[in-house]
Design an enzyme around this catalytic site. Structure first.
Site, mmCIF file in Angstrom:
data_model
loop_
_atom_site.group_PDB
_atom_site.id
_atom_site.type_symbol
_atom_site.label_atom_id
_atom_site.label_comp_id
_atom_site.label_asym_id
_atom_site.label_seq_id
_atom_site.Cartn_x
_atom_site.Cartn_y
_atom_site.Cartn_z
ATOM 1 N N LYS A 100 50.463 -96.119 17.889
ATOM 2 C CA LYS A 100 49.109 -95.534 17.883
ATOM 3 C C LYS A 100 48.610 -95.644 16.449
ATOM 4 O O LYS A 100 48.991 -94.865 15.577
ATOM 5 C CB LYS A 100 49.198 -94.063 18.301
ATOM 6 N N GLY A 110 51.838 -88.997 8.295
ATOM 7 C CA GLY A 110 50.481 -88.461 8.288
ATOM 8 C C GLY A 110 50.477 -87.074 7.692
ATOM 9 O O GLY A 110 51.335 -86.732 6.873
ATOM 10 N N SER A 111 49.523 -86.268 8.132
ATOM 11 C CA SER A 111 49.325 -84.962 7.503
ATOM 12 C C SER A 111 50.248 -83.899 8.107
ATOM 13 O O SER A 111 50.716 -84.040 9.246
ATOM 14 C CB SER A 111 47.873 -84.536 7.707
ATOM 15 N N GLY A 127 51.736 -83.220 11.936
ATOM 16 C CA GLY A 127 53.195 -83.171 12.070
ATOM 17 C C GLY A 127 53.644 -81.945 12.839
ATOM 18 O O GLY A 127 54.510 -82.013 13.723
ATOM 19 N N GLU A 142 57.014 -87.940 8.185
ATOM 20 C CA GLU A 142 56.780 -88.248 6.759
ATOM 21 C C GLU A 142 55.400 -87.690 6.454
ATOM 22 O O GLU A 142 54.398 -88.231 6.927
ATOM 23 C CB GLU A 142 56.771 -89.761 6.526
ATOM 24 N N CYS A 170 50.645 -91.468 -0.507
ATOM 25 C CA CYS A 170 51.358 -90.212 -0.251
ATOM 26 C C CYS A 170 52.153 -89.759 -1.471
ATOM 27 O O CYS A 170 52.262 -88.573 -1.738
ATOM 28 C CB CYS A 170 52.259 -90.349 0.958
ATOM 29 N N GLU A 189 47.026 -80.808 -1.000
ATOM 30 C CA GLU A 189 46.907 -82.250 -1.166
ATOM 31 C C GLU A 189 45.449 -82.668 -0.978
ATOM 32 O O GLU A 189 44.837 -82.338 0.034
ATOM 33 C CB GLU A 189 47.771 -82.942 -0.110
HETATM 34 P P1 NAD Z 1 46.506 -87.631 9.963
HETATM 35 O O1 NAD Z 1 47.672 -86.739 10.134
HETATM 36 O O2 NAD Z 1 45.150 -87.088 10.172
HETATM 37 O O3 NAD Z 1 46.625 -88.871 10.962
HETATM 38 C C1 NAD Z 1 47.799 -89.653 11.030
HETATM 39 C C2 NAD Z 1 47.896 -90.267 12.400
HETATM 40 O O4 NAD Z 1 48.049 -89.218 13.343
HETATM 41 C C3 NAD Z 1 46.676 -91.069 12.838
HETATM 42 O O5 NAD Z 1 47.091 -92.214 13.532
HETATM 43 C C4 NAD Z 1 45.961 -90.111 13.757
HETATM 44 O O6 NAD Z 1 45.194 -90.771 14.730
HETATM 45 C C5 NAD Z 1 47.130 -89.389 14.407
HETATM 46 N N1 NAD Z 1 46.792 -88.075 14.955
HETATM 47 C C6 NAD Z 1 45.783 -87.238 14.589
HETATM 48 N N2 NAD Z 1 45.796 -86.136 15.358
HETATM 49 C C7 NAD Z 1 46.835 -86.266 16.223
HETATM 50 C C8 NAD Z 1 47.361 -85.446 17.271
HETATM 51 N N3 NAD Z 1 46.812 -84.279 17.583
HETATM 52 N N4 NAD Z 1 48.451 -85.889 17.923
HETATM 53 C C9 NAD Z 1 49.029 -87.070 17.608
HETATM 54 N N5 NAD Z 1 48.549 -87.896 16.672
HETATM 55 C C10 NAD Z 1 47.467 -87.500 15.975
HETATM 56 O O7 NAD Z 1 46.669 -88.282 8.525
HETATM 57 P P2 NAD Z 1 45.713 -89.325 7.792
HETATM 58 O O8 NAD Z 1 44.491 -88.609 7.375
HETATM 59 O O9 NAD Z 1 45.593 -90.565 8.617
HETATM 60 O O10 NAD Z 1 46.619 -89.700 6.524
HETATM 61 C C11 NAD Z 1 46.709 -88.897 5.419
HETATM 62 C C12 NAD Z 1 47.959 -88.061 5.420
HETATM 63 O O11 NAD Z 1 49.111 -88.885 5.588
HETATM 64 C C13 NAD Z 1 48.176 -87.359 4.105
HETATM 65 O O12 NAD Z 1 48.609 -86.051 4.313
HETATM 66 C C14 NAD Z 1 49.275 -88.170 3.441
HETATM 67 O O13 NAD Z 1 50.027 -87.525 2.473
HETATM 68 C C15 NAD Z 1 50.099 -88.564 4.590
HETATM 69 N N6 NAD Z 1 50.930 -89.731 4.263
HETATM 70 C C16 NAD Z 1 52.288 -89.537 4.091
HETATM 71 C C17 NAD Z 1 53.096 -90.614 3.756
HETATM 72 C C18 NAD Z 1 54.603 -90.450 3.589
HETATM 73 O O14 NAD Z 1 55.316 -91.448 3.588
HETATM 74 N N7 NAD Z 1 55.125 -89.263 3.452
HETATM 75 C C19 NAD Z 1 52.540 -91.881 3.599
HETATM 76 C C20 NAD Z 1 51.158 -92.031 3.759
HETATM 77 C C21 NAD Z 1 50.369 -90.937 4.106
#
Ligand code: NAD
Length: 495
Positions: A189, A242-243, A247, A265, A300, A399
């Site tokens: 996804k 992601g965020s 998570g 992550e 990140c 963040e």
């Molecule tokens: P996000 O959590 O909003 O989205 C990440 C993914 O999750 C997207 O594909 C999104 O469509 C999906 N998503 C959103 N809501 C969901 C739900 N309810 N159920 C399942 N999936 C869902 O994050 P973002 O804004 O795309 O990215 C930024 C975040 O990612 C920041 O917090 C950043 O620190 C983190 N990040 C972490 C790393 C790492 O390796 N630790 C690397 C890159 C980014």
């Protein structure tokens, strides 16, 4: 490296409407709905993607399960998987220019960084796990003489991969490659605002010879398609970057469905600590500026909290501000730009909201703080530095995921450690010092997945990446990542 001529030729390519990728072919969303793809370079729509929903996730998971049970991939000899994955990596390398420009049009990362960090890195990751997989052995347990205890590694089944928009190919490959190498099927996804390169990746995987249904991609909203993947009863694991809030939801979905494994992550608020005895303060300032501002801070591991020892504070800040103002923000498809666009207008608004909040809380703005290049219609932000930041301020705790740096002073090593660890996160960090003992003590004392010493942000596929505390669980990259995608099965044989 790609040439400006090649970039200019590719940047106008018609993309049109892109479907889901299920069972080896492109398919429209069940509902027929689509989402416009807006480029942050100029704020204009340049393509559309299918807006997948729970029914589409179900189609993709069924296809992945069917492929897994058929065994053409899951039970194939590792040497066969190695051959197909190697071909997959070669095809990505063959299309590296196309993928790099496509990704930049989608998420605005400067091409110099995107070229290496996206398609080339993804190809390298796939090649790494391809080469590894026929060298991983099972185990014989040290049992008593009258039994034989064998430990087999078996693929889990169907793995859901959910990734963010900052580096969808690189981060996607960190999960997809070890999952595929170990014999799983995947349903990916992509992030709704940067899906195009992962869709193209699925086509290349198919061209490389991956059997139908082993690699599926369902685009769409996180709260719809992502949630459906997290809740699906026939998905064995979710590998997520992601965020934090998303998570948490994924852990809930697991608890509410089939207790699937969830690897997270998440975000960071990484401390970058400059001691007075840093070997080269000027170089430390240049690397620190790059360590927070490249890709508009949407990294990140970005060093978003800078801690500087008081005795060199003024000197270091002069160097830092000068290094920052030399960074050229501009069209991410211009090789001369050091920093490209913020990924979306919404993200830019969020960043500017943090600027306003930091000012209201009493931090002092020393660089940037504003939207720039508005005439382009795109989302650009000047690299922003705040000083006089205190631990209580949101800028020190939350963040931003944008080009905003908060600076604090410290006097002693103990104070630096205390400040560094005073956050719910624990992803990355750095220490600048010429003293070997200080460096080693700091490596032990800082709660983070990685501590850089006299550099910021370097890594390669051979070392694990991931966080402690609320930065997540599990590790991407290195041979350790293979363990996430296998079950250990014991055979206990009486002799
Ligand atoms: P996000 O959590 O909003 O989205 C990440 C993914 O999750 C997207 O594909 C999104 O469509 C999906 N998503 C959103 N809501 C969901 C739900 N309810 N159920 C399942 N999936 C869902 O994050 P973002 O804004 O795309 O990215 C930024 C975040 O990612 C920041 O917090 C950043 O620190 C983190 N990040 C972490 C790393 C790492 O390796 N630790 C690397 C890159 C980014």
């Amino acid at each position: 490296m790609i040439s400006q001529n090649a970039i200019d030729a590719l940047r106008k390519t018609e993309i049109g409407e892109r479907g889901l990728f299920i069972d080896g072919v492109q398919a429209a969303a069940t509902s027929g709905a689509t989402l416009a793809v807006i480029s942050p370079i100029d704020g204009r729509a340049f393509a559309s993607i299918a807006d997948g929903n729970a029914a589409d996730i179900d189609r993709a998971v069924r296809s992945a399960r069917k492929a897994f049970e058929k065994g053409l991939w899951s039970r194939a000899a590792p040497a066969f998987r190695k051959k197909v994955l190697t071909k997959f990596a070669e095809l990505i390398e063959k299309h590296v220019d196309e993928l790099a420009v496509l990704g930049v049009r989608d998420n605005g990362t400067e091409i110099g960084m995107a070229y290496k960090a996206e398609p080339l890195s993804a190809a390298g990751t796939i090649r790494y796990y391809a080469e590894a997989i026929d060298k991983v052995y099972g185990e014989i347990a040290p049992t008593a003489d009258n039994v034989l205890g064998l430990i087999h590694r078996e693929p889990l089944g169907v793995v859901g991969v959910i990734v963010p928009w900052n580096f969808p190919l690189m981060i996607g490959a960190w999960k997809i490659a070890p999952a595929l190498a170990t014999g799983n099927s995947v349903v990916v996804k992509p992030p709704e605002i940067a899906s195009l390169t992962l869709l193209r990746l699925a086509e290349l995987a198919s061209e490389a010879g991956l059997p139908e249904g082993v690699f599926n991609v369902v685009t769409g909203h996180g709260a719809v398609a992502g949630e459906a993947l997290g809740l699906h009863m026939d998905v064995d694991a979710i590998a997520f970057t992601g965020s934090g809030p998303v998570g948490r939801r994924l852990l809930e979905y697991s608890a509410r469905s089939n207790l699937k494994r969830v690897f997270l992550e998440l975000g960071g608020k990484s401390p970058n600590i400059v001691f007075a005895d840093a070997p080269d303060l000027k170089q430390a300032a240049v690397v620190s500026a790059n360590g927070i501002f490249r890709n508009s801070g949407q990294v990140c591991v970005a060093g978003s909290r800078l801690l500087v020892q008081s005795s060199v504070y003024d000197l270091f800040m002069d160097e830092l501000v000068s290094a920052t103002t030399r960074l050229k923000v501009g069209d991410p498809l211009d090789l001369a730009s050091d920093i490209g666009a913020v990924s979306s207008a919404e993200q830019l608004d969020k960043n500017l909201g943090f600027v306003a909040m930091a000012q209201a809380e009493g931090a002092r703005l020393v660089a940037g703080g504003e939207r720039i290049l508005t005439e382009t219609g795109g989302s650009y932000m000047a690299p922003t530095i705040f000083e006089n930041v205190t631990q209580e301020m949101q800028l020190a705790r939350e963040e931003v995921f944008g080009p905003v740096l908060g600076v604090m002073r410290f006097e002693t090593e103990e104070e630096a450690v205390h400040l560094a660890n005073s956050t719910v996160y624990g992803l990355a960090s750095a220490v600048w010092t010429a003293n070997l003992s200080t460096a080693h003590r700091m490596v032990r004392a800082i709660n983070a997945g990685v501590v850089h010493v006299n550099t910021y942000g370097g890594a390669d596929i051979t070392v694990p990446l991931g966080g402690v505390k609320q930065s997540g669980s599990g590790r991407d990259k290195s041979l350790h990542a293979l363990e996430k995608f296998v079950d250990l099965k014991t055979a206990w044989i009486a002799l």
